[in-house]
Design a protein around this motif. Structure first.
Motif, PDB file in Angstrom:
ATOM      1  N   ASP A   1       2.644   9.886 -10.118  1.00 27.31           N
ATOM      2  CA  ASP A   1       1.614  10.019 -11.218  1.00 27.31           C
ATOM      3  C   ASP A   1       1.007  11.691 -11.216  1.00 27.31           C
ATOM      4  OD1 ASP A   1       1.932   7.439 -12.213  1.00 27.31           O
ATOM      5  OD2 ASP A   1       0.066   6.765 -11.136  1.00 27.31           O
ATOM      6  N   LYS A   2       0.676  12.109 -10.024  1.00 23.17           N
ATOM      7  CA  LYS A   2       0.241  13.471 -10.008  1.00 23.17           C
ATOM      8  C   LYS A   2       1.485  14.298 -10.228  1.00 23.17           C
ATOM      9  CE  LYS A   2      -0.308  15.534  -6.103  1.00 23.17           C
ATOM     10  NZ  LYS A   2      -0.712  15.727  -4.812  1.00 23.17           N
ATOM     11  N   ARG A   3       2.585  14.195  -9.732  1.00 28.42           N
ATOM     12  CA  ARG A   3       3.802  15.075  -9.977  1.00 28.42           C
ATOM     13  C   ARG A   3       3.953  15.183 -11.620  1.00 28.42           C
ATOM     14  NH1 ARG A   3       9.613  12.715  -8.726  1.00 28.42           N
ATOM     15  NH2 ARG A   3       8.849  11.689 -10.678  1.00 28.42           N
TER      16      ARG A   3
ATOM     17  N   CYS B   1       0.773  -1.185   0.070  1.00 26.62           N
ATOM     18  CA  CYS B   1       0.006   0.092  -0.043  1.00 26.62           C
ATOM     19  C   CYS B   1       0.974   1.095  -0.005  1.00 26.62           C
ATOM     20  CB  CYS B   1      -1.175  -0.155   1.101  1.00 26.62           C
ATOM     21  SG  CYS B   1      -2.166  -1.382   1.069  1.00 26.62           S
ATOM     22  N   MET B   2       1.997   1.231   0.586  1.00 24.18           N
ATOM     23  CA  MET B   2       2.771   2.365   0.948  1.00 24.18           C
ATOM     24  C   MET B   2       3.402   2.885  -0.667  1.00 24.18           C
ATOM     25  SD  MET B   2       4.741   1.803   4.421  1.00 24.18           S
ATOM     26  CE  MET B   2       6.033   3.096   4.132  1.00 24.18           C
ATOM     27  N   GLN B   3       4.047   1.604  -1.310  1.00 23.51           N
ATOM     28  CA  GLN B   3       4.578   1.795  -2.500  1.00 23.51           C
ATOM     29  C   GLN B   3       3.581   1.998  -3.550  1.00 23.51           C
ATOM     30  OE1 GLN B   3       8.128  -0.194  -3.457  1.00 23.51           O
ATOM     31  NE2 GLN B   3       7.144  -1.960  -2.945  1.00 23.51           N
ATOM     32  N   THR B   4       2.342   1.499  -3.428  1.00 25.95           N
ATOM     33  CA  THR B   4       1.114   2.165  -4.285  1.00 25.95           C
ATOM     34  C   THR B   4       0.733   3.652  -4.084  1.00 25.95           C
ATOM     35  OG1 THR B   4       0.156  -0.004  -4.284  1.00 25.95           O
ATOM     36  CG2 THR B   4      -1.162   1.668  -5.148  1.00 25.95           C
ATOM     37  N   GLN B   5       0.981   4.101  -2.987  1.00 26.50           N
ATOM     38  CA  GLN B   5       0.708   5.479  -2.411  1.00 26.50           C
ATOM     39  C   GLN B   5       1.883   6.314  -3.279  1.00 26.50           C
ATOM     40  OE1 GLN B   5       1.674   6.654   1.702  1.00 26.50           O
ATOM     41  NE2 GLN B   5      -0.610   7.602   1.641  1.00 26.50           N
ATOM     42  N   HIS B   6       3.156   5.878  -3.170  1.00 29.92           N
ATOM     43  CA  HIS B   6       4.177   6.622  -3.761  1.00 29.92           C
ATOM     44  C   HIS B   6       4.069   6.631  -5.211  1.00 29.92           C
ATOM     45  CE1 HIS B   6       6.852   5.128  -0.213  1.00 29.92           C
ATOM     46  NE2 HIS B   6       5.897   5.691   0.364  1.00 29.92           N
TER      47      HIS B   6
END
Length: 256
Positions: A176-178, A166-171
């Protein structure tokens, strides 16, 4: 000693960050389900790809564990950064995930929510409890305690793999937003609205510029396009309008 103080200062500085992750840990599974499963099945591969992407694919900027560990800068990263990164994600997987997280937090001034901190803290506490149970089971030699420690260790490993995925998906979602893959949401805190004061004739605009083509006054002035109320003469009286009965004539106007 100076390096430890610098790390402590960085940790304290991260507590003052005001931006939030685009997706919290609880919603990463629904936000990007395929990538979350990919992170769970092959965590080191995902960690390698995310660290390289966090460095904007410029491996000349790579430092082991992002410069947060004592071995950082001493592992020959400048000669073969790809091999060093592959070794890091395989041998120090937890540190590699945490280092990428710290890099993104420092770049975008992101702080972790209390809910995310509770999830990460629960993961670490469960790992420590499983380790303690395993040691006690080895010392005592009880079969029941040994089976309980194995079940607890299995549960701790499952929680660890799930939270890291979940943490890596959050990153990944944050990058993706950046990079403009997804539409960004406002990250900065809106400016504080100015409070109106009694001595101000016109209340200030609360964060919005005045609309063009509209008057700046909030209250109409006498004689500016508003007809007088029924039954009352306008003030000052219009020429030729008789004063109301029982009232003296207005100053400066002759009585008729």
């Amino acid at each position: 000693m100076a390096g430890s103080q610098d790390k402590l200062d960085k940790m304290q500085l991260r507590q003052s960050y005001r931006n939030l992750w685009h997706s919290d840990l609880m919603s990463t599974v629904s936000a990007d389900t395929p990538y979350c499963f990919f992170s769970c099945l092959c965590g080191p591969c995902v960690s390698y790809l995310l660290r390289k992407r966090a460095l904007y694919n410029d491996m000349s900027r790579y430092t082991c564990c992002g410069g947060y560990m004592p071995c950082s800068g001493k592992c020959g990263e400048s000669k073969c950064p790809q091999f060093c990164l592959a070794t890091e994600v395989c041998l120090c997987f937890g540190n590699s995930v945490a280092s990428t997280r710290f890099m993104l937090q420092d770049e975008f001034n992101i702080h972790t929510t209390k809910c995310d901190n509770c999830i990460i803290g629960f993961m670490f506490c469960l790992n420590q409890i499983a380790c303690i149970f395993s040691l006690v089971a080895c010392i005592v030699g009880s079969d029941e305690l040994s089976e309980a420690s194995q079940l607890l260790s299995c549960l701790a490993d499952m929680v660890y793999c799930t939270v890291c995925a979940c943490m890596q998906t959050q990153h990944k979602i944050e990058m993706d937003k950046r990079d403009g893959v997804i539409s960004p949401q406002p990250m900065s805190v809106p400016p504080a609205q100015q409070m109106s004061r009694i001595d101000q004739p016109v209340p200030p605009y609360a964060g919005y510029p005045p609309a063009t083509g509209y008057p700046q006054h909030y209250y109409p002035q006498p004689g500016h396009g508003y007809p007088p109320a029924p039954g009352y003469p306008p003030y000052p009286p219009a020429p030729g309008y008789p004063p109301a009965p029982g009232y003296p004539p207005a100053p400066g106007y002759p009585s008729k």
